[in-house]
Design an enzyme around this catalytic site. Structure first.
Site, PDB file in Angstrom:
ATOM      1  N   ARG A  80       0.771  -1.284  -0.040  1.00  0.00           N
ATOM      2  CA  ARG A  80      -0.043  -0.108   0.137  1.00  0.00           C
ATOM      3  C   ARG A  80       0.797   1.434  -0.012  1.00  0.00           C
ATOM      4  NH1 ARG A  80      -2.120   1.708   4.452  1.00  0.00           N
ATOM      5  NH2 ARG A  80      -2.800  -0.315   5.031  1.00  0.00           N
TER       6      ARG A  80
ATOM      7  N   TYR B  14     -13.389  19.333 -15.824  1.00  0.00           N
ATOM      8  CA  TYR B  14     -13.859  18.059 -15.592  1.00  0.00           C
ATOM      9  C   TYR B  14     -14.971  18.216 -14.596  1.00  0.00           C
ATOM     10  CZ  TYR B  14     -13.912  13.070 -15.094  1.00  0.00           C
ATOM     11  OH  TYR B  14     -14.411  11.899 -14.990  1.00  0.00           O
TER      12      TYR B  14
ATOM     13  N   ASP C 263      -4.264  20.720 -13.564  1.00  0.00           N
ATOM     14  CA  ASP C 263      -4.812  19.415 -14.379  1.00  0.00           C
ATOM     15  C   ASP C 263      -4.323  19.451 -15.909  1.00  0.00           C
ATOM     16  OD1 ASP C 263      -6.023  17.410 -15.763  1.00  0.00           O
ATOM     17  OD2 ASP C 263      -7.844  17.440 -14.430  1.00  0.00           O
TER      18      ASP C 263
ATOM     19  N   LYS D 105      -6.358   8.464 -19.926  1.00  0.00           N
ATOM     20  CA  LYS D 105      -6.475   9.247 -21.339  1.00  0.00           C
ATOM     21  C   LYS D 105      -5.126   9.135 -22.164  1.00  0.00           C
ATOM     22  CE  LYS D 105     -10.352  10.331 -19.162  1.00  0.00           C
ATOM     23  NZ  LYS D 105     -10.643  11.647 -18.496  1.00  0.00           N
TER      24      LYS D 105
HETATM   25  C1  LIG Z   1     -11.172  12.005 -17.293  1.00  0.00           C
HETATM   26  C2  LIG Z   1     -10.536  13.268 -16.642  1.00  0.00           C
HETATM   27  C3  LIG Z   1     -10.453  13.158 -15.157  1.00  0.00           C
HETATM   28  C4  LIG Z   1     -10.791  12.167 -14.374  1.00  0.00           C
HETATM   29  O1  LIG Z   1      -9.924  11.039 -14.597  1.00  0.00           O
HETATM   30  P1  LIG Z   1     -10.206   9.500 -14.080  1.00  0.00           P
HETATM   31  O2  LIG Z   1      -9.039   8.802 -14.542  1.00  0.00           O
HETATM   32  O3  LIG Z   1     -11.656   9.108 -15.044  1.00  0.00           O
HETATM   33  O4  LIG Z   1     -10.753   9.410 -12.735  1.00  0.00           O
HETATM   34  C5  LIG Z   1      -9.888  14.359 -14.679  1.00  0.00           C
HETATM   35  N1  LIG Z   1      -9.592  15.577 -15.322  1.00  0.00           N
HETATM   36  C6  LIG Z   1      -9.721  15.674 -16.887  1.00  0.00           C
HETATM   37  C7  LIG Z   1      -9.205  16.797 -17.355  1.00  0.00           C
HETATM   38  C8  LIG Z   1     -10.181  14.301 -17.441  1.00  0.00           C
HETATM   39  O5  LIG Z   1     -10.533  14.454 -18.773  1.00  0.00           O
END
Ligand SMILES: *Cc1c(COP(=O)(O)O)cnc(C)c1O
Length: 388
Positions: free
Chosen positions: A55, A108, A187, A212
């Site tokens: 962990r 998001y 982000d 992504k």
């Molecule tokens: C998809 C996405 C997230 C969330 O990520 P997950 O892997 O689905 O939890 C956060 N920020 C952006 C810009 C995203 O496109």
């Protein structure tokens, strides 16, 4: 020459391939093996850095974390977590109880929902701003903008924003955030570290939905958080260990395998996205196209100044309103109707089909995630569907 000095000479495209490999000794594997063990042989007083329990740390996270750290130009390896949202929750844990969080009005949607949740249960004041409007962001950072006179604890930035593709002035916002005494978190999911490196602009924290572009094949859900600050990293590592939103070893292996081809995928999908955005902008069946690579786009100049490319997402408003947009999605044969983005396959989605999407996002906005298929095949499918 040390390994670090050697790495400093290499381009990001090369590091995506070479970072996080086992030492070059006779008979060594080229890829770090996947280690499946929840615990490690250990007795006596634990030594710093000792593997003890999975962990806290595992060998299988290390190569991925080293590679993403190298790509973002971080002084430290990334921290991998079980999803992008787990990484975002870790970053938002740096906002103290009773703090103030300034974040984009378009971002998001689950991040925005999480911020509202934080406001409800942790007395965090949340203010949403147009992140492309630097004056509005600077004003929101001022304690005078807070109904209770609070200083801002964190400025949250997404750029380009999901799904509106607004481009924030990263250097200006980092400076303004720091002048206000706030941490600045970015982000960086849409841009990827090959196109934009927020730590180099002075951001304190960077998060990724690894799901992504980084993993890139729509086969894993993963996230990561990075910082240049050793004390912040320790805090985030502690958060991960205690909250336990962990990444499985196979998923992390797949993500690193995907990252080895990141440069090729990003180069191809960006080129195709710009080409398709230009063709769409001239199509009679189109009301509006948003893509930072288009010279007339509101984010074009900023994106040109601070990004190495314009990303592979297109915002498209076809004729016929929300129904026209739904008809277009249904008529496509190659583009996959699906949420998420950043995979090798091109996908499309009307964002307001979710009741939780921001009401200021147009009802008819389609978010196109451009993959690596042949541009003419993608165009023929779109053009045919647009002509209905
Ligand atoms: C998809 C996405 C997230 C969330 O990520 P997950 O892997 O689905 O939890 C956060 N920020 C952006 C810009 C995203 O496109």
């Amino acid at each position: 020459m040390t390994q670090r000095e050697h790495d400093a000479d290499l381009s990001r495209e090369t590091l995506a391939v070479t970072a996080g490999r086992p030492a070059r000794t006779q008979g060594a594997p080229v890829n770090e093996p996947v280690v499946l063990s929840s615990t490690y042989v250990s007795q006596g007083v634990p030594q710093p850095g000792e593997m003890m329990y999975a962990r806290a740390d595992t060998e299988t996270w290390g190569p991925f974390e080293a590679t993403l750290g190298a790509l973002e130009g971080s002084a430290h390896p990334a921290l991998v977590l079980g999803s992008g949202m787990a990484a975002i929750a870790a970053a938002l844990s740096l906002v103290p109880h009773g703090g103030r969080l300034v974040l984009p009005r378009h971002a998001y949607q689950v991040t925005l929902g999480y911020a509202r949740d934080l406001a409800g249960r942790s007395d965090v004041e949340v203010e949403q701003v147009d992140i492309a409007d630097t004056d509005a962001v600077v004003a929101a950072l001022d304690p005078a903008a807070s109904p209770t006179g609070r200083a801002t604890s964190m400025l949250w930035v997404e750029s380009p924003t999901n799904p509106m593709l607004e481009v924030a002035d990263l250097p200006a916002l980092v400076a303004a955030g720091h002048a206000a005494g706030a941490l600045v978190a970015v982000d960086n999911t849409f841009a990827t570290p090959l196109v934009q490196r927020p730590l180099e602009h002075g951001a304190d924290v960077v998060v990724h939905s690894v799901t992504k572009y980084l993993a890139g094949h729509s086969d894993v859900v993963l996230g990561a958080v990075l910082t240049d600050d050793a004390a912040l990293r320790e805090q985030l590592h502690g958060y991960r260990t205690v909250h336990g939103a962990l990444a499985g070893p196979f998923e992390v292996y797949l993500a690193l395998r995907g990252m080895r081809t990141l440069a090729l995928r990003v180069e191809r999908s960006q080129r195709t996205a710009l080409d398709l955005a230009q063709r769409l902008a001239a199509h009679p069946g189109v009301v509006e196209v948003r893509h930072p690579g288009l010279p007339g786009d509101p984010g074009h100049e900023r994106a040109t100044a601070q990004m190495a490319g314009y990303g592979s997402i297109i915002g498209l408003r076809p004729a016929g309103g929300a129904e026209g947009a739904d008809r277009l999605v249904a008529a496509l044969r190659l583009w996959v109707p699906a949420t998420s983005l950043g995979g090798v396959e091109s996908s499309i989605e009307r964002r307001r089909r979710f009741a939780t999407e921001s009401p200021t996002v147009p009802e008819d906005l389609l978010r196109l995630s451009v993959g690596i298929e042949d541009v003419e095949d993608l165009w023929r499918d779109l053009d045919r569907a647009l002509r209905g």
